[in-house]
Design a protein around this motif. Structure first.
Motif, mmCIF file in Angstrom:
data_model
loop_
_atom_site.group_PDB
_atom_site.id
_atom_site.type_symbol
_atom_site.label_atom_id
_atom_site.label_comp_id
_atom_site.label_asym_id
_atom_site.label_seq_id
_atom_site.Cartn_x
_atom_site.Cartn_y
_atom_site.Cartn_z
ATOM 1 N N ASP A 818 0.852 -1.188 0.000
ATOM 2 C CA ASP A 818 0.000 0.000 0.000
ATOM 3 C C ASP A 818 0.889 1.240 0.000
ATOM 4 O OD1 ASP A 818 -1.638 2.243 1.310
ATOM 5 O OD2 ASP A 818 -3.157 0.682 1.036
ATOM 6 N N GLU A 819 0.518 2.243 -0.778
ATOM 7 C CA GLU A 819 1.360 3.430 -0.907
ATOM 8 C C GLU A 819 1.470 4.198 0.411
ATOM 9 O OE1 GLU A 819 -0.322 6.007 -3.786
ATOM 10 O OE2 GLU A 819 -2.213 6.331 -2.681
ATOM 11 N N ASP A 820 0.551 3.965 1.348
ATOM 12 C CA ASP A 820 0.601 4.663 2.629
ATOM 13 C C ASP A 820 1.270 3.850 3.732
ATOM 14 O OD1 ASP A 820 -0.714 6.889 1.592
ATOM 15 O OD2 ASP A 820 -2.689 6.027 1.993
ATOM 16 N N VAL A 822 4.419 2.646 5.510
ATOM 17 C CA VAL A 822 5.844 2.991 5.583
ATOM 18 C C VAL A 822 6.722 1.748 5.544
ATOM 19 C CG1 VAL A 822 5.456 5.139 6.841
ATOM 20 C CG2 VAL A 822 5.836 3.020 8.116
ATOM 21 N N PHE A 823 6.166 0.596 5.954
ATOM 22 C CA PHE A 823 6.956 -0.637 5.975
ATOM 23 C C PHE A 823 6.942 -1.359 4.621
ATOM 24 C CE2 PHE A 823 5.516 0.010 10.362
ATOM 25 C CZ PHE A 823 6.743 0.042 11.004
ATOM 26 N N GLU A 824 6.100 -0.888 3.696
ATOM 27 C CA GLU A 824 6.010 -1.457 2.347
ATOM 28 C C GLU A 824 5.810 -2.971 2.399
ATOM 29 O OE1 GLU A 824 9.539 -0.132 0.376
ATOM 30 O OE2 GLU A 824 8.786 1.910 0.117
ATOM 31 N N ARG A 825 4.841 -3.380 3.228
ATOM 32 C CA ARG A 825 4.572 -4.807 3.410
ATOM 33 C C ARG A 825 3.852 -5.389 2.196
ATOM 34 N NH1 ARG A 825 1.889 -3.912 9.240
ATOM 35 N NH2 ARG A 825 1.568 -1.884 8.264
ATOM 36 N N LYS A 826 4.255 -6.574 1.806
ATOM 37 C CA LYS A 826 3.550 -7.330 0.781
ATOM 38 C C LYS A 826 2.688 -8.366 1.492
ATOM 39 C CE LYS A 826 6.779 -6.765 -3.052
ATOM 40 N NZ LYS A 826 7.568 -7.451 -4.097
ATOM 41 N N GLU A 827 1.379 -8.192 1.379
ATOM 42 C CA GLU A 827 0.460 -9.051 2.103
ATOM 43 C C GLU A 827 0.151 -10.316 1.302
ATOM 44 O OE1 GLU A 827 -3.987 -8.789 4.158
ATOM 45 O OE2 GLU A 827 -3.190 -7.113 2.968
ATOM 46 N N LEU A 828 0.055 -11.437 2.026
ATOM 47 C CA LEU A 828 -0.350 -12.696 1.397
ATOM 48 C C LEU A 828 -1.866 -12.759 1.360
ATOM 49 C CD1 LEU A 828 1.971 -15.498 2.794
ATOM 50 C CD2 LEU A 828 1.606 -14.934 0.404
#
Length: 849
Positions: A818-820, A822-828
């Motif tokens: 998600d662009e908001d 900060v951790f730039e997590r890639k969700e499964l």
């Protein structure tokens, strides 16, 4: 008249120090630290030589005596320094007390200092919130602090400010020193770091414009996804990332000026919500959830202490009535202006069912827990019996039992009776928390069955009276005189029902089959146990276990009294509602109302006015909902047919009591996880539809007055907000429901009468009240509040349990961050039909999911 300039309301700052001067001071402090360390090393070496001589040339123990005296001085010095530092930050007199009473005032202040000292530590800043507060909760449980007092303390503005301040000052927090020299060094280093940070800040830009807007979105996203258990995605790490991402901006100063945003993240609720009374809250804070979870876990080994600390939730000594209505009733009984013991029946029932029974396990049964509840309540009543001989019990809003007792034993006996009637001990069936937990581990129960049922050569222990046969009889409640082959056939049917259940979910979601052919065709219970324990293939082992556990879960649903008597109770509830004064009246001679609307693909819903000709549109499809004309307490309304008003299905003109299907019941248990089959209260349901806000409020008031005030309310949920004065009660937040879903929802006990028209027992039913426009949104395919979207969200969550990522990785994909975030997590997330490509998308699949 010249207007005077407005005064600056900002927090006054200390006199500015030039950045260059701050760096020079920091360099000077660094030199002092080096000199102190060199001097300390020199002195330490000399002292060690003296002490070495003392070990041989002086009396034995001189070294230990010197060290003990030095340690005593250091301990006093460190304690004083901590106290001075803490009192600079927190006003203890204004904190909520943890221990009541003037006698315990010193102990209360000491415990408050201990907790504040822990929260202010630079070490705890790095811990997840769950772990940090969990350690505190364990300590207060053992010290006898009620959970509501600790929650109130942790939610205090000063404590939350301290938590956030520790995060923002993490770079120069003082280390918890174990000796005087370490304390001096850490203090000097803290000042040095502060000066370096201050000098660096003089070069930075203020946070404003696009940067400020972006940071606000980052914090809003973190609030939505914040997990108190997570050690990685914390506020501390968020602050660090923001500083790295915007090195030219003064991030820390902006965060300090907007601390309320961080406080809402760490508390989980707004400031207004925190300051509401518990019964008025619509959301549970992180503090409340953590404390209650820790106390429940602690209570499993100390149930008496758990009951003692929670007893104020339903029982207590009151000095006055508190309400005009109760005061009038006490006056009528001739016992006003006297203190009394107050027992809240509704809260007692909620506490027993929602909290106390969760402590039960193999060693501690529900019956034992109820006995502890009775014992501790008697203990409290006995301790306070010298203050009063009056008992007041409340059930509902205005139903009271009031009595004065000449003998204390009679009062205790009455309290015992009330608790036993309010807290019946019922078999818990299957606890869904453990169903399909730990996908890669075979449950110990299945392993134990395998070792008991099978010979070393892999063959089943022979004999119709063997352990396998006995187990089937026990787990599925089968009669003793039933032949073994017949028993096996019935179990095979249950396992076949599991296949059908899984196929139904797969079909609705459009997912590929998860059942491999070998497992699908194995409907022998013992063989599935063998596969779950022997197979070398992970998916085969899991699927065998899946069929076993789902079969038991489905059986537990069909064995609950609510399910067995569903048809009988539906007729009884309908009769009771229609016979009641001010109850339901069907307009028998009026036709069903048909409401047509345009279901637009952009998510909007447009009602077609009655009498309007068919409208042509390319924005969506024209749909229809049917409603039964009726009155409730003489208020004109409409009832949703039992088939939910779908135009495709047959509709009975007066059938408005719906019955939850078995599949829906099982899905709900798997979806909610902590719900048990016996706890499901919406097996029977009905929906009242009104055309205006005025009618909605009239129906609401009628329900509150005649259906809830008699102690029959089990749950309440207000999704309309402030304009309807309904307090949400005993309802967990459902993440699968859209925030745009609107309805009033009550679960109430309705009396079921026998042939002589006397009340036989009570049956729960869910009654929803909503406006016509909200019903159309619910019936839509595309609106965010669509019931179909809710069902698909729920099924996808259930499918994740049936096909967990650890076993079925082919069903999952990584999303783009998600662009908001900060951790730039890639969700499964689960794939859908579009990702597999071999099947057409079902007609009922919302395109904008």
């Amino acid at each position: 008249m010249v207007e005077e300039p407005k005064k600056d309301l900002a927090i006054p700052r200390h006199r500015e120090i030039p950045g260059g001067a701050a760096n020079i001071l920091a360099d000077g402090i660094e030199s002092i630290i080096k000199a102190c360390k060199s001097t300390a090393d020199f002195i330490r070496n000399k002292v060690d030589k003296v002490l070495e001589l003392g070990a041989t040339g002086y009396p034995i123990g001189i070294r230990e005596n010197i060290l003990a005296r030095v340690a005593g001085v250091l301990d006093w010095t460190i304690k004083k320094s901590r106290k001075m530092r803490l009192l600079e930050k927190v006003s203890f007199e204004n904190l909520p007390p943890l221990i009541e009473g003037n006698v315990n005032r010193e102990g209360n202040i000491r415990l408050q200092c201990e907790i504040v000292d822990t929260l202010d530590s630079s070490i705890t800043v790095e811990l997840p919130l769950q772990e940090e507060l969990g350690q505190i909760a364990k300590r207060t449980f053992d010290m006898g602090v009620p959970p509501e007092k600790l929650i109130k303390f942790l939610e205090d503005d000063q404590i939350l400010d301290l938590l956030i301040e520790g995060v923002l000052n993490a770079e120069h927090s003082r280390f918890r020193a174990h000796n005087l020299s370490s304390l001096i060094y850490s203090s000097l280093q803290s000042v040095q770091k502060k000066l370096r940070v201050y000098a660096d800040k003089q070069k930075k830009l203020p946070v404003e414009g696009e940067v400020e807007e972006k940071i606000r979105r980052n914090l809003a996203y973190l609030k939505r996804t914040f997990d108190p258990n997570d050690i990685k995605y914390t506020i501390t790490n968020t602050t660090r990332i923001l500083q790295e991402r915007y090195p030219d901006y003064d991030i820390v100063t902006w965060l300090k000026e907007n601390m309320h945003l961080l406080i809402e993240i760490i508390s989980g609720v707004s400031k207004e919500e925190r300051h509401k009374a518990d019964e008025d809250r619509s959301e549970v804070s992180h503090m409340s959830r953590i404390v209650n979870e820790v106390y429940e876990e602690r209570g499993k080994t100390q149930p008496e202490q758990f009951v003692r600390l929670n007893i104020s939730r339903f029982f207590g000594l009151k000095e006055s009535a508190g309400t005009a209505y109760l005061n009038k009733m006490l006056k009528n009984e001739g016992i006003d202006n006297r203190p009394f013991l107050y027992l809240d029946i509704d809260n007692l029932k909620e506490y027993f069912e929602e909290s106390l029974t969760r402590l039960s396990d193999r060693d501690l049964g529900v019956n034992q827990l109820r006995n502890i509840l009775i014992s501790e309540t008697r203990r409290f009543a006995t301790l306070n019996g010298s203050n009063t001989d009056v008992l007041v019990a409340r059930k509902g809003i205005k139903e009271y039992f009031i009595a004065a007792f000449e003998d204390t034993g009679d009062m205790l006996s009455m309290i015992d009776t009330m608790i036993k009637q309010t807290c019946p001990v019922i078999s818990s069936h299957v606890d869904v928390v453990d169903v399909l937990a730990n996908p890669k581990e075979t449950p110990p129960e299945i392993m134990e069955n395998y070792s008991t049922w099978f010979e070393p050569d892999g063959s089943l222990v022979r004999g119709t009276r063997g352990p396998y046969y006995k187990y089937l009889r026990k787990i599925f409640g089968l009669p003793e005189d039933e032949k073994f082959e017949r028993v096996k056939e019935r179990v095979e049917t249950m396992l076949g029902n599991v296949n059908s259940y899984i196929d139904g979910i797969i079909g609705d979601l459009g997912m590929p089959d998860i059942l491999i052919e070998h497992i699908r065709n194995t409907n022998d219970y013992a063989q599935l146990v063998k596969i779950a324990c022997e197979s070398k293939l992970e998916d085969e082992k899991f699927l065998a276990r899946l069929k076993i556990e789902l079969a038991i879960l489905i059986y537990s649903c069909t064995g609950t009294p609510r399910w067995v008597f569903r048809d009988h109770e539906a007729k009884g509830v309908k009769a009771s509602l229609e016979k009641a004064k001010g109850g339901i009246r069907i307009e028998e001679h009026s036709p069903l109302r048909e409401i047509e609307f345009i279901d637009c693909t952009d998510g909007t819903v447009e009602m077609i006015d009655e009498g309007e000709t068919t409208r042509t549109t390319t924005m969506g499809e024209q749909r229809k909902v049917k409603l039964i004309p009726a009155q409730f307490a003489k208020i004109p309304c409409w009832l949703l047919p039992a088939n939910n008003g779908d135009d495709e299905e047959e509709t009975d003109d007066d059938d408005y009591i719906g019955i939850k299907s078995l599949r829906s019941l099982v899905t709900k248990l798997l979806h909610r996880e902590k719900t048990r089959a016996r706890d499901v209260t919406d097996i029977l349901r009905m929906t009242i539809v009104v055309d205006s806000v005025e009618d909605l409020i009239r129906v609401q008031k009628e329900l509150e007055s005649n259906y809830i005030s008699f102690g029959r309310s089990l749950k309440r949920e207000n999704r309309y907000g402030k304009f309807v004065r309904v307090k949400t009660y005993n309802t967990a937040k459902n993440a699968s429901k859209s925030d745009e879903y609107r309805a009033l929802r009550y679960v109430v006990d309705v009396p079921i009468k026998d042939t002589s028209d006397s009340v036989d027992y009570f049956a729960p039913i869910e009654i929803r009240v909503l406006m016509t426009e909200d019903l159309l949104k619910e019936r839509s395919k595309y609106h965010p509040a669509s019931h179909r979207k809710y069902e698909l969200n729920r099924l996808r969550k259930v499918f994740r349990r049936l096909a967990p990522w650890e076993i079925f990785r082919r069903f999952y994909k990584e999303t783009e961050p998600d662009e908001d975030d900060v951790f730039e997590r890639k969700e499964l997330v689960l794939k859908d039909q579009r990702d597999f490509g071999q099947l057409a998308i079902p007609a009922n699949w919302p395109q904008n999911l």
